[in-house]
Enzyme design. Sequence first.
Site, short mmCIF file in Angstrom:
data_model
loop_
_atom_site.label_atom_id
_atom_site.label_comp_id
_atom_site.label_asym_id
_atom_site.label_seq_id
_atom_site.Cartn_x
_atom_site.Cartn_y
_atom_site.Cartn_z
N THR A 110 -45.76 10.76 -8.11
CA THR A 110 -46.49 10.65 -8.66
C THR A 110 -46.47 9.43 -9.47
O THR A 110 -45.40 8.91 -9.56
CB THR A 110 -46.99 11.45 -10.46
OG1 THR A 110 -47.23 12.93 -9.67
CG2 THR A 110 -48.35 10.82 -10.36
N THR A 157 -41.27 10.01 -12.18
CA THR A 157 -42.07 9.10 -12.52
C THR A 157 -42.61 8.66 -14.00
O THR A 157 -43.88 9.44 -14.14
CB THR A 157 -43.11 8.52 -11.27
OG1 THR A 157 -43.84 9.54 -10.85
CG2 THR A 157 -43.19 7.95 -10.14
N ARG A 181 -25.98 17.73 -10.20
CA ARG A 181 -26.49 17.96 -10.02
C ARG A 181 -26.34 18.69 -8.35
O ARG A 181 -26.54 19.91 -7.85
CB ARG A 181 -27.81 17.95 -9.61
CG ARG A 181 -28.99 17.91 -9.15
CD ARG A 181 -29.70 19.48 -9.76
NE ARG A 181 -31.06 19.69 -9.22
CZ ARG A 181 -31.05 21.23 -9.83
NH1 ARG A 181 -30.89 21.85 -10.46
NH2 ARG A 181 -32.37 21.69 -9.42
N CYS A 215 -45.93 15.85 -16.45
CA CYS A 215 -47.31 15.78 -15.59
C CYS A 215 -48.83 15.60 -16.65
O CYS A 215 -48.93 14.13 -16.07
CB CYS A 215 -47.82 17.17 -14.86
SG CYS A 215 -46.95 17.39 -13.48
#
Length: 425
Positions: free
Chosen positions: A115, A80, A35, A255
């Site tokens: 989150t 998460t 990355r 999400c």
Amino acid sequence: MRKISVIGLGYVGLPVAVAFGHRAEVIGFDVKPERIAELKAGRDRTGELSDAELRQTRILFTNDTADLRKADFHIVAVPTPVDVANQPDLTPVLKASVSVGKALKRGDIVVYESTVYPGATEEDCVPVLERESGLRCGVDFFVGYSPERINPGDKAHRFTTIRKVVAGQTPKVLEIVAEAYASVVEAGVHKAPSIKVAEAAKVIENTQRDLNIALMNELALIFDRMGIDTQAVLEAAGTKWNFLPFRPGLVGGHCIGVDPYYLTHKAEKIGYLPQVILAGRRINDSMGRFVAQRTIKELVRAGHELRGATVTVLGLTFKENCPDLRNSKVANILAELRDFDVRLQVSDPLADPAEAEHEYGVKLVPFERLQPADALVAAVAHEQYRGLDAPALKRLLKNPPLVMDVKAMFPRAALEAAGIRVWRL
């Protein structure tokens, strides 16, 4: 001026780093060497930032934790997820806390964007920071929380144009955190009274959407048994000014399909068994299997032989116009269809082929190489697919042609007038 570091350079962290990088040099940290290499080369595989946008910002891309010591304001923006049992997996955020903890100095502030359930920042992350740094939270260093609101693939609602919720350990820290974010977020900030309030606000944002979509999905299941077109019902109901424009569909990603489990996990730990939230989760998690089973029924009704049948699936990512494959519920459609021993052709213009094979065992087929199939499942409403008309769809199908339009992206009347059998969620 605070020196910013951003830990985790994915869909959330990279836009944050870029926004701050327009003002001053930012330390952009990620544990994945590949990355870092691609970002140094000026390319973002997530598609959230263009090459030009990356060139216009000042970011030191690194996977060396020593570089984090150059910063005094650390933003943690790692995923998460949940595990196979739908329990919160805090491993990435705790590992990130280890990296930050090793670099902490007196006076530093650590802000979590990941989150989590209410209490996780102070109860789970702070002990790791203290252990690794040898410093005391609230005395030597401080923490804050500012929930991410990134919507992958959304070019209208960006990090800088979405109002930012911020929270700090003390009133003074809150002001510092608010000032830092307000310097780059054009939409401004909302100061939450506590870190737990900010954490809770994040998980209920997506829980609310999850439950509304679950209601639409349950209505779709009911109307399907009645032989009523759900989309037609919603169009009629939508003529009332206060009818909410939710639609049925597959609920995946990192999400909406994940965050409610963080809230229910915490609720169960404190002795409350959530019912409505988990009921909605069960409905939404079942929709991929329902679509696959409905595809099998429609194949039979259309007169196709199941043994040796071929089904083409258009789209594998978790949502339209986005390359994100995480927690895609299209995988549930594929798994159920495999149980019926049908031959699958899966195509997606945005998904990374290597990632698709690694995550789901799917070998993507370029659109132009698709062979005529007995049924076509339009699973993801990529812009490239929305332009397909009846003749183009018929070229992808054997006779009698069958289209399973999960996202209701094609004009049903036009397809049926062309002799295509259509089912839509």
